[in-house]
Design a protein around this motif. Structure first.
Motif, PDB file in Angstrom:
ATOM      1  N   GLY A 133      46.921  41.876  41.058  1.00  0.00           N
ATOM      2  CA  GLY A 133      47.081  41.200  39.805  1.00  0.00           C
ATOM      3  C   GLY A 133      48.479  40.166  39.819  1.00  0.00           C
ATOM      4  N   LYS A 134      49.495  40.490  40.573  1.00  0.00           N
ATOM      5  CA  LYS A 134      50.754  39.613  40.448  1.00  0.00           C
ATOM      6  C   LYS A 134      50.203  38.252  41.307  1.00  0.00           C
ATOM      7  N   VAL A 135      49.620  38.521  42.554  1.00  0.00           N
ATOM      8  CA  VAL A 135      49.130  37.206  43.286  1.00  0.00           C
ATOM      9  C   VAL A 135      48.225  36.224  42.421  1.00  0.00           C
ATOM     10  N   MET A 136      47.115  37.000  41.661  1.00  0.00           N
ATOM     11  CA  MET A 136      46.054  36.259  40.946  1.00  0.00           C
ATOM     12  C   MET A 136      46.698  35.836  39.468  1.00  0.00           C
ATOM     13  N   ALA A 137      47.679  36.245  39.061  1.00  0.00           N
ATOM     14  CA  ALA A 137      48.232  35.733  37.804  1.00  0.00           C
ATOM     15  C   ALA A 137      47.941  34.384  37.267  1.00  0.00           C
ATOM     16  N   GLY A 138      48.203  33.573  38.271  1.00  0.00           N
ATOM     17  CA  GLY A 138      47.838  32.059  37.955  1.00  0.00           C
ATOM     18  C   GLY A 138      46.565  31.449  38.004  1.00  0.00           C
ATOM     19  N   VAL A 139      45.705  32.492  39.004  1.00  0.00           N
ATOM     20  CA  VAL A 139      44.417  31.951  39.017  1.00  0.00           C
ATOM     21  C   VAL A 139      43.530  32.681  37.856  1.00  0.00           C
ATOM     22  N   SER A 140      43.869  33.529  37.328  1.00  0.00           N
ATOM     23  CA  SER A 140      43.075  34.239  36.186  1.00  0.00           C
ATOM     24  C   SER A 140      43.686  33.739  34.779  1.00  0.00           C
ATOM     25  N   LYS A 141      44.229  32.822  34.620  1.00  0.00           N
ATOM     26  CA  LYS A 141      44.926  32.296  33.425  1.00  0.00           C
ATOM     27  C   LYS A 141      43.554  31.758  32.969  1.00  0.00           C
ATOM     28  N   GLY A 142      43.320  31.849  31.601  1.00  0.00           N
ATOM     29  CA  GLY A 142      41.929  31.281  30.969  1.00  0.00           C
ATOM     30  C   GLY A 142      41.651  29.849  31.310  1.00  0.00           C
ATOM     31  N   GLU A 143      42.822  28.888  31.094  1.00  0.00           N
ATOM     32  CA  GLU A 143      42.495  27.374  31.516  1.00  0.00           C
ATOM     33  C   GLU A 143      42.254  27.477  33.041  1.00  0.00           C
ATOM     34  N   THR A 144      42.878  28.056  33.912  1.00  0.00           N
ATOM     35  CA  THR A 144      42.657  27.770  35.394  1.00  0.00           C
ATOM     36  C   THR A 144      41.326  28.169  35.775  1.00  0.00           C
ATOM     37  N   VAL A 145      40.842  29.389  35.205  1.00  0.00           N
ATOM     38  CA  VAL A 145      39.496  30.049  35.559  1.00  0.00           C
ATOM     39  C   VAL A 145      38.498  29.044  35.191  1.00  0.00           C
ATOM     40  N   LYS A 146      38.753  28.646  33.630  1.00  0.00           N
ATOM     41  CA  LYS A 146      37.733  27.587  33.152  1.00  0.00           C
ATOM     42  C   LYS A 146      37.526  26.591  33.901  1.00  0.00           C
ATOM     43  N   THR A 198      33.658  35.994  37.672  1.00  0.00           N
ATOM     44  CA  THR A 198      34.190  37.077  36.706  1.00  0.00           C
ATOM     45  C   THR A 198      35.177  37.747  37.353  1.00  0.00           C
ATOM     46  N   ILE A 199      36.075  38.375  36.615  1.00  0.00           N
ATOM     47  CA  ILE A 199      37.325  39.246  37.197  1.00  0.00           C
ATOM     48  C   ILE A 199      37.224  40.625  36.387  1.00  0.00           C
ATOM     49  N   SER A 200      37.305  41.664  37.223  1.00  0.00           N
ATOM     50  CA  SER A 200      37.114  42.873  36.700  1.00  0.00           C
ATOM     51  C   SER A 200      38.312  43.254  35.855  1.00  0.00           C
ATOM     52  N   GLU A 201      38.031  44.132  34.744  1.00  0.00           N
ATOM     53  CA  GLU A 201      39.006  44.759  33.681  1.00  0.00           C
ATOM     54  C   GLU A 201      39.581  45.540  34.175  1.00  0.00           C
ATOM     55  N   GLY A 202      40.736  46.183  33.650  1.00  0.00           N
ATOM     56  CA  GLY A 202      41.312  47.573  33.855  1.00  0.00           C
ATOM     57  C   GLY A 202      42.932  47.154  34.183  1.00  0.00           C
ATOM     58  N   SER A 203      43.672  48.568  34.087  1.00  0.00           N
ATOM     59  CA  SER A 203      45.091  48.383  33.918  1.00  0.00           C
ATOM     60  C   SER A 203      45.423  48.944  35.425  1.00  0.00           C
ATOM     61  N   CYS A 204      44.772  48.862  36.414  1.00  0.00           N
ATOM     62  CA  CYS A 204      45.175  48.912  37.585  1.00  0.00           C
ATOM     63  C   CYS A 204      45.712  47.787  38.361  1.00  0.00           C
ATOM     64  N   PRO A 205      46.465  47.706  39.211  1.00  0.00           N
ATOM     65  CA  PRO A 205      47.055  46.428  39.861  1.00  0.00           C
ATOM     66  C   PRO A 205      46.067  45.609  40.822  1.00  0.00           C
ATOM     67  N   GLU A 206      44.998  46.135  41.220  1.00  0.00           N
ATOM     68  CA  GLU A 206      44.039  45.199  41.709  1.00  0.00           C
ATOM     69  C   GLU A 206      42.924  45.040  41.156  1.00  0.00           C
ATOM     70  N   ARG A 207      42.216  43.684  40.983  1.00  0.00           N
ATOM     71  CA  ARG A 207      41.109  43.307  40.306  1.00  0.00           C
ATOM     72  C   ARG A 207      40.044  42.817  41.466  1.00  0.00           C
ATOM     73  N   ILE A 208      38.797  42.835  41.067  1.00  0.00           N
ATOM     74  CA  ILE A 208      37.778  42.345  41.920  1.00  0.00           C
ATOM     75  C   ILE A 208      37.325  40.944  41.077  1.00  0.00           C
ATOM     76  N   THR A 209      37.421  39.976  41.924  1.00  0.00           N
ATOM     77  CA  THR A 209      36.839  38.626  41.509  1.00  0.00           C
ATOM     78  C   THR A 209      35.619  38.383  42.200  1.00  0.00           C
ATOM     79  N   THR A 210      34.521  38.119  41.663  1.00  0.00           N
ATOM     80  CA  THR A 210      33.290  38.021  41.852  1.00  0.00           C
ATOM     81  C   THR A 210      32.819  36.394  41.732  1.00  0.00           C
ATOM     82  N   ILE A 211      32.520  35.829  42.659  1.00  0.00           N
ATOM     83  CA  ILE A 211      32.119  34.183  42.757  1.00  0.00           C
ATOM     84  C   ILE A 211      30.581  34.512  42.998  1.00  0.00           C
TER      85      ILE A 211
END
Length: 207
Positions: free
Chosen positions: A31-44, A55-68
């Motif tokens: 989550g910390k690493v991808m904070a800049g990438v996952s911002k709405g305008e950046t992903v858009k 798509t970026i997986s939802e959830g409260s855990c620190p890690e997320r799955i980004t699917t391209i």
């Protein structure tokens, strides 16, 4: 992992055939690493400029799955933009260490049945990828929890990472996964499953 897209080009040239392959790439990001990438305008912006579905997986855990998902070209463009964005964020948060480019790390999530082809006989294939791209590549020995997938860590400057991801994708396109794949979901540990299954009605688990 890859499947021919139904709509083929009119000309049917090799280039169009290449673009008609649909590739899905899954990456595990903190989550910390991808904070800049996952911002709405950046992903858009990455979606629009790469034409890939992200798509970026939802959830409260620190890690997320980004699917391209998209044509191979679109997926590589998206990975390139993500890698350069991560490098930019690392540079911006640097502690005065601006000498040289900071290495970027991506963790790909790949079905274990494809990892043998990626490693190659006696490690020949993965050694070839490392030597030809200059990137560091490491295939995890263990499966990710409750899945049949492994993490493949790629480190280096964005240019080398992009070359490396291209070569990894070429291998997995040639070697489709065998059997059913149980995808990895961050935070879905056996303990979590048991807790939710055994949770007593009327009781909530405090943080």
């Amino acid at each position: 992992m890859a499947s021919p897209d139904g709509a083929s080009g009119v000309g049917g040239s090799p280039e169009e055939t290449e673009l008609s392959i649909t590739l899905t790439l899954r990456m595990l990001m903190h989550g910390k690493v991808m904070a800049g990438v996952s911002k709405g305008e950046t992903v858009k912006r990455i979606r629009e400029q790469s034409s890939a579905r992200i798509t970026i997986s939802e959830g409260s855990c620190p890690e997320r799955i980004t699917t391209i998902t998209g044509s191979t070209d679109a997926v590589f463009r998206a990975v390139s933009m993500i890698a350069f964005k991560l490098e930019e964020d690392l540079g911006a948060g640097g502690d005065g260490v601006s000498a040289g480019r900071a290495p970027v790390t991506l963790r790909l999530v790949i079905p274990a049945s494809q990892c043998g082809s990626l490693i190659g006989k006696a490690g020949a294939k993965i050694r070839e990828i490392r030597e030809s791209t200059g990137a560091q590549v490491q295939v995890a020995g263990d499966l990710l929890p409750n899945s049949t997938e492994r993490a493949v860590t790629v480190s280096g400057v964005p240019d080398t990472i992009i070359q490396c991801v291209r070569q990894i994708c070429a291998v997995i396109l040639e070697s489709p996964p065998k059997g059913a794949t149980i995808p990895y979901h961050p935070g879905l540990s056996l303990g979590t499953i048991l807790l939710s299954a055994n949770q007593v009605r009327g009781h909530s688990i405090s943080e």
